[in-house]
Each structure stands twice: as structure tokens, then as C-alpha cells.
Write a protein that holds these residues in place. Structure first.
Motif, PDB file in Angstrom:
ATOM      1  N   LEU A   1       0.435  -1.531   0.103  1.00 16.31           N
ATOM      2  CA  LEU A   1      -0.108  -0.135  -0.177  1.00 16.31           C
ATOM      3  C   LEU A   1       0.667   1.442  -0.556  1.00 16.31           C
ATOM      4  CD1 LEU A   1      -2.625  -0.785   2.676  1.00 16.31           C
ATOM      5  CD2 LEU A   1      -2.719  -0.650  -0.014  1.00 16.31           C
ATOM      6  N   VAL A   2       1.941   1.269   0.617  1.00 15.93           N
ATOM      7  CA  VAL A   2       3.305   2.251   0.782  1.00 15.93           C
ATOM      8  C   VAL A   2       3.024   3.214  -0.479  1.00 15.93           C
ATOM      9  CG1 VAL A   2       5.223   3.566   1.163  1.00 15.93           C
ATOM     10  CG2 VAL A   2       4.028   1.799   2.088  1.00 15.93           C
ATOM     11  N   PRO A   3       3.352   2.758  -1.917  1.00 13.51           N
ATOM     12  CA  PRO A   3       3.251   3.214  -2.891  1.00 13.51           C
ATOM     13  C   PRO A   3       1.664   4.213  -3.363  1.00 13.51           C
ATOM     14  CG  PRO A   3       4.828   1.031  -2.854  1.00 13.51           C
ATOM     15  CD  PRO A   3       3.827   1.103  -1.930  1.00 13.51           C
ATOM     16  N   PHE A   4       0.990   2.941  -2.917  1.00  8.79           N
ATOM     17  CA  PHE A   4      -0.274   3.771  -3.002  1.00  8.79           C
ATOM     18  C   PHE A   4      -0.427   5.174  -2.333  1.00  8.79           C
ATOM     19  CE2 PHE A   4      -0.214   0.322  -5.650  1.00  8.79           C
ATOM     20  CZ  PHE A   4      -0.938   0.133  -6.793  1.00  8.79           C
ATOM     21  N   ALA A   5       0.034   5.381  -1.346  1.00  6.00           N
ATOM     22  CA  ALA A   5      -0.165   6.700  -0.370  1.00  6.00           C
ATOM     23  C   ALA A   5      -1.352   8.100  -0.206  1.00  6.00           C
ATOM     24  CB  ALA A   5       1.296   6.837   0.948  1.00  6.00           C
ATOM     25  N   CYS A   6      -0.141   8.338  -2.294  1.00  2.22           N
ATOM     26  CA  CYS A   6      -0.854   9.586  -2.564  1.00  2.22           C
ATOM     27  C   CYS A   6      -2.308   9.479  -2.605  1.00  2.22           C
ATOM     28  CB  CYS A   6      -0.416  10.390  -3.528  1.00  2.22           C
ATOM     29  SG  CYS A   6      -0.075   9.028  -5.404  1.00  2.22           S
ATOM     30  N   ILE A   7      -3.225   7.844  -2.812  1.00  2.00           N
ATOM     31  CA  ILE A   7      -4.225   8.478  -3.467  1.00  2.00           C
ATOM     32  C   ILE A   7      -4.685   7.411  -2.199  1.00  2.00           C
ATOM     33  CG2 ILE A   7      -3.961   8.973  -5.709  1.00  2.00           C
ATOM     34  CD1 ILE A   7      -4.327   5.674  -6.603  1.00  2.00           C
ATOM     35  N   LEU A   8      -4.655   6.966  -1.322  1.00  2.00           N
ATOM     36  CA  LEU A   8      -5.128   6.492   0.143  1.00  2.00           C
ATOM     37  C   LEU A   8      -6.280   6.989   0.706  1.00  2.00           C
ATOM     38  CD1 LEU A   8      -1.968   3.071   0.626  1.00  2.00           C
ATOM     39  CD2 LEU A   8      -4.066   3.054  -0.398  1.00  2.00           C
ATOM     40  N   LEU A   9      -7.122   6.244   1.306  1.00  2.00           N
ATOM     41  CA  LEU A   9      -7.683   6.903   2.715  1.00  2.00           C
ATOM     42  C   LEU A   9      -7.041   7.737   3.419  1.00  2.00           C
ATOM     43  CD1 LEU A   9     -10.534   4.597   2.485  1.00  2.00           C
ATOM     44  CD2 LEU A   9     -10.683   6.988   1.450  1.00  2.00           C
ATOM     45  N   GLU A  10      -7.638   8.678   4.062  1.00  2.00           N
ATOM     46  CA  GLU A  10      -6.556   9.291   4.840  1.00  2.00           C
ATOM     47  C   GLU A  10      -6.140   8.249   6.312  1.00  2.00           C
ATOM     48  OE1 GLU A  10      -4.883  11.981   4.967  1.00  2.00           O
ATOM     49  OE2 GLU A  10      -5.390  12.498   2.545  1.00  2.00           O
ATOM     50  N   GLU A  11      -7.199   7.868   6.339  1.00  2.00           N
ATOM     51  CA  GLU A  11      -6.818   6.580   7.956  1.00  2.00           C
ATOM     52  C   GLU A  11      -6.226   5.568   7.005  1.00  2.00           C
ATOM     53  OE1 GLU A  11     -11.190   6.148   6.061  1.00  2.00           O
ATOM     54  OE2 GLU A  11     -10.271   8.316   6.155  1.00  2.00           O
ATOM     55  N   LYS A  12      -6.420   5.344   6.420  1.00  2.00           N
ATOM     56  CA  LYS A  12      -5.169   4.303   5.691  1.00  2.00           C
ATOM     57  C   LYS A  12      -3.715   4.347   5.985  1.00  2.00           C
ATOM     58  CE  LYS A  12      -4.330  -0.323   5.451  1.00  2.00           C
ATOM     59  NZ  LYS A  12      -4.952  -1.123   6.230  1.00  2.00           N
ATOM     60  N   VAL A  13      -3.788   5.824   5.558  1.00  2.00           N
ATOM     61  CA  VAL A  13      -2.285   6.767   5.070  1.00  2.00           C
ATOM     62  C   VAL A  13      -2.206   6.559   6.923  1.00  2.00           C
ATOM     63  CG1 VAL A  13      -1.189   8.826   5.107  1.00  2.00           C
ATOM     64  CG2 VAL A  13      -2.365   7.870   3.333  1.00  2.00           C
TER      65      VAL A  13
END
Length: 145
Positions: free
Chosen positions: A123-135
Motif C-alpha cells: 500500500l505504501v506506493p499508493f499512499a498519495c491516493i489512499l484514504l486518510e485513515e489508511k495513511v
């Protein structure tokens, strides 16, 4: 709109050959030629990983990034774009894993919790489009290590 382009470039920084594709696209665009590059072959069945990403992603951000990607790559659905990115990420992880074999068993013992971190690492490479809670969850789990 600038944030969507920032997200797009953050996501594609791991794509091998992306800068070459972008250069070619810009050249064709300036010449007013229509061109969309076929994405590289996706080598693995990534449905499970794609589903994991989709559960944790901000759909609006994904849609905007996919609109940008469709200008360069020939994608029909956002799932194809996610699979394309995952394919690139997993290829790099496999290459790193192969190079880590030279460190021997002691090094691998330190990585015993690798499976536990697999989802987070994916998931880390997708951090810029993840839900805030997941980040926040990812940031908290990294802080504990």
C-alpha cells in the motif's frame, strides 16, 4: 488539478520506462498525432492485491489519476491501472529480494515478519491516493518498528 498530477507522477515514478513513454507521448502530442501506449504485460494474477488496494483507496483520487493515465496509456478501467502499477511494484520487490539472497540466512531471520508487513508494503506506493485513515494506520505501524 495540480494535486492530481502530483499524485499521478508519484504513482508512476516506480514504472520502468515511464519517462521514455512520457517523452514519446509529448512528442506525438506536439505533432498532433494520436497515440496511447499499451501497458506492459501484467505478469501475475493480481486480483487479490488489486482488491486490497481498492478497499483502501480514495476513489475520487483514483478516478482523477486514471483520467491522466488514460492520456498516455491505453486503459479501459481503473483496475487495469492498479494492476499495471502493482506489476511494476512487485517486479521491483522481487528484484530486491533476489539481491538480498546474498546476505544469507541471518539476514532472512530478521525479515521473519515479512508476511505481516506485506499488505503495508504493497500500500505504501499508493499512499498519495489512499484514504486518510489508511495513511495514518501505515504511518503508525512504521513508527512502531
Amino acid at each position: 488539478m495540480a494535486q492530481h498530477y502530483d499524485n499521478f507522477f508519484m504513482l508512476t515514478e516506480r514504472v520502468s520506462g515511464f519517462i521514455d513513454d512520457l517523452d514519446k507521448y509529448i512528442g506525438h502530442y506536439l505533432l498532433k498525432d494520436e497515440i496511447n501506449f499499451k501497458p506492459k504485460d501484467i505478469k501475475k494474477d493480481l486480483h487479490e492485491s488489486t482488491d486490497t488496494i481498492k478497499k483502501n483507496i480514495d476513489v475520487y483520487k483514483l478516478e482523477k489519476v486514471c483520467e491522466i493515465a488514460k492520456n498516455i496509456y491505453d486503459f479501459d478501467k481503473s483496475d487495469q491501472f492498479i494492476s499495471f502499477l502493482l506489476n511494476e511494484i512487485f517486479s521491483k520487490i522481487e528484484n530486491d529480494s533476489l539481491s538480498d539472497e546474498e546476505y544469507g540466512d541471518d539476514f532472512n531471520d530478521e525479515l521473519s515478519n515479512e508476511e505481516e508487513n506485506k499488505e503495508r508494503d504493497m500500500l505504501v506506493p499508493f499512499a498519495c491516493i489512499l484514504l486518510e485513515e489508511k495513511v495514518e494506520e501505515i504511518n503508525n505501524s512504521v513508527g512502531k518498528e
